[in-house]
Scaffold this active site. Structure first.
Site, PDB file in Angstrom:
ATOM      1  N   HIS A  78      -7.625  -5.051  -1.445  1.00  0.00           N
ATOM      2  CA  HIS A  78      -6.477  -4.200  -1.119  1.00  0.00           C
ATOM      3  C   HIS A  78      -5.559  -4.941  -0.164  1.00  0.00           C
ATOM      4  O   HIS A  78      -5.873  -5.112   1.022  1.00  0.00           O
ATOM      5  CB  HIS A  78      -6.942  -2.879  -0.504  1.00  0.00           C
ATOM      6  CG  HIS A  78      -5.822  -1.918  -0.269  1.00  0.00           C
ATOM      7  ND1 HIS A  78      -5.082  -1.369  -1.310  1.00  0.00           N
ATOM      8  CD2 HIS A  78      -5.269  -1.423   0.871  1.00  0.00           C
ATOM      9  CE1 HIS A  78      -4.151  -0.575  -0.811  1.00  0.00           C
ATOM     10  NE2 HIS A  78      -4.233  -0.601   0.513  1.00  0.00           N
TER      11      HIS A  78
ATOM     12  N   SER B  20       0.831  -1.193   0.000  1.00  0.00           N
ATOM     13  CA  SER B  20       0.000   0.000   0.000  1.00  0.00           C
ATOM     14  C   SER B  20       0.880   1.264   0.000  1.00  0.00           C
ATOM     15  O   SER B  20       1.682   1.446  -0.923  1.00  0.00           O
ATOM     16  CB  SER B  20      -0.960  -0.031   1.190  1.00  0.00           C
ATOM     17  OG  SER B  20      -1.948   0.956   1.059  1.00  0.00           O
TER      18      SER B  20
ATOM     19  N   ASP C 269      -9.665  -4.037  -6.095  1.00  0.00           N
ATOM     20  CA  ASP C 269      -9.212  -3.248  -4.941  1.00  0.00           C
ATOM     21  C   ASP C 269     -10.172  -2.078  -4.735  1.00  0.00           C
ATOM     22  O   ASP C 269     -10.283  -1.205  -5.599  1.00  0.00           O
ATOM     23  CB  ASP C 269      -7.791  -2.733  -5.208  1.00  0.00           C
ATOM     24  CG  ASP C 269      -7.171  -2.001  -4.023  1.00  0.00           C
ATOM     25  OD1 ASP C 269      -7.925  -1.477  -3.180  1.00  0.00           O
ATOM     26  OD2 ASP C 269      -5.931  -1.953  -3.937  1.00  0.00           O
TER      27      ASP C 269
END
Length: 334
Positions: free
Chosen positions: A307, A153, A280
């Site tokens: 995600h 991320s 996502d």
């Protein structure tokens, strides 16, 4: 050697929901169900302080492998926003790499992992200089070769930006891998506010406010935010951060400051892989599809995974463990 690809990830129903994948990725349920082997990177880990330059101190954990006479190399792992070296996905990936013969270094960003008291200035996403300096310090203190890097991320975004600068700074980084990295922060912020379900915003805002309160408690002589500012939404609080704690003229300038969108990665000289999922719900896939990448950078868009999820089944292990390990092992030809 045939490397796993995103298309190989075919989870059972109902794990084909991007929302379920995302929610499980950092859930307490997952942490409880993970097998003991997913935590071995914590055993015998050395808690260390690394130099971020200009007096900045960052914390991390170093674990030496014990499965082979000599380590394959040093694997460095970056967590996501408001994560830490002890986030489930970091422990799981680190433990897998340790079993494959990699020494593992897990780095905490500023104000993450109970490190709020170490540096008076607040964390923000444009603090790439201290991360690059920390990588250089890690490479010097643990000179196992090669050095490889993976981030998740926001940590994936930092990994790509660090890889862009590694060559010019003589950091011996051989390969970088980013899982669901933030590509266009402006688009991502808009998506999280306008398109993603409310509970994602609530989750991130809860963790961010808790972190800011911990920072205030560590430095009571400072006033980082007004109470009214802490009650603002994601965009409002981010804009307050920019005005109070950065040199950027506007929120958009700050967001552009850590963007790797469009052609920003064309100058990347180190081989790299970007793995994301089409479902996502946090980072729009369109930003990935618009990337202009050099031949040495692999873009892999899976159909499923949410995600930073990619959870395979009820044991809560992740496809990304095999994915990252296979690519790291390929760097050393095994």
């Amino acid at each position: 050697m045939t490397l796993p690809r995103g298309k190989d990830f075919r989870p059972p129903w109902p794990l084909r929901s991007g929302h379920i994948q995302t929610m499980l990725s950092s859930s307490g349920v997952r942490r409880q169900l993970l097998p003991r082997a997913a935590r071995t990177v914590q055993q015998g880990a050395e808690q260390v302080m690394v130099d971020g330059g200009e007096g900045v101190r960052l914390t991390g954990a170093y674990t030496a492998q014990k499965t082979q006479p000599q380590a394959r190399g040093l694997a460095v792992l970056f967590h996501g926003w408001e994560g830490s070296v002890d986030s489930t996905y970091v422990l799981q990936t680190g433990s897998r790499l340790l079993a494959d013969g990699w020494d593992v270094f897990r780095l905490n960003f500023r104000d993450h992992g109970d490190s709020h008291h170490l540096n008076e200035a607040l964390f923000h996403s444009c603090r790439i200089d201290e991360i690059v300096n920390a990588l250089a310090d890690i490479a010097k203190r643990w000179p196992a070769r090669p050095m490889v890097l993976a981030g998740f991320s926001l940590g994936g975004n930092f990994a790509l930006r660090a890889a862009l600068r590694a060559t010019e700074l003589n950091i011996p980084l051989r390969y970088a891998l980013a899982v669901c990295p933030i590509i266009d922060p402006g688009e991502g912020l808009f998506s999280l506010e306008e398109e993603a379900p409310w509970f994602y915003r609530a989750y991130f805002m809860h963790k961010w406010r808790r972190s800011l309160k911990a920072k205030q408690a560590a430095f009571p002589q400072q006033q980082y935010f007004e109470l009214a500012e802490l009650d603002q939404d994601l965009r409002g609080l981010t804009e307050a951060l920019v005005v109070r704690h950065t040199d950027f003229d506007s929120l958009q300038a700050y967001l552009d400051g850590y963007s790797v969108a469009d052609s920003a990665l064309k100058a990347l000289q180190i081989p790299a892989t970007i793995l994301t999922a089409r479902d996502d719900p946090v980072i729009p896939v369109g930003a990935f599809e618009r990337l202009e990448l050099p031949p040495n950078v692999e873009l892999d868009i899976a159909q499923y995974g949410g995600h930073c999820g990619f959870i395979r089944g009820m044991d809560m292990t992740s496809f990304t463990d095999d994915y990252i390990a296979a690519r790291f092992n390929a760097v050393v030809g095994t």
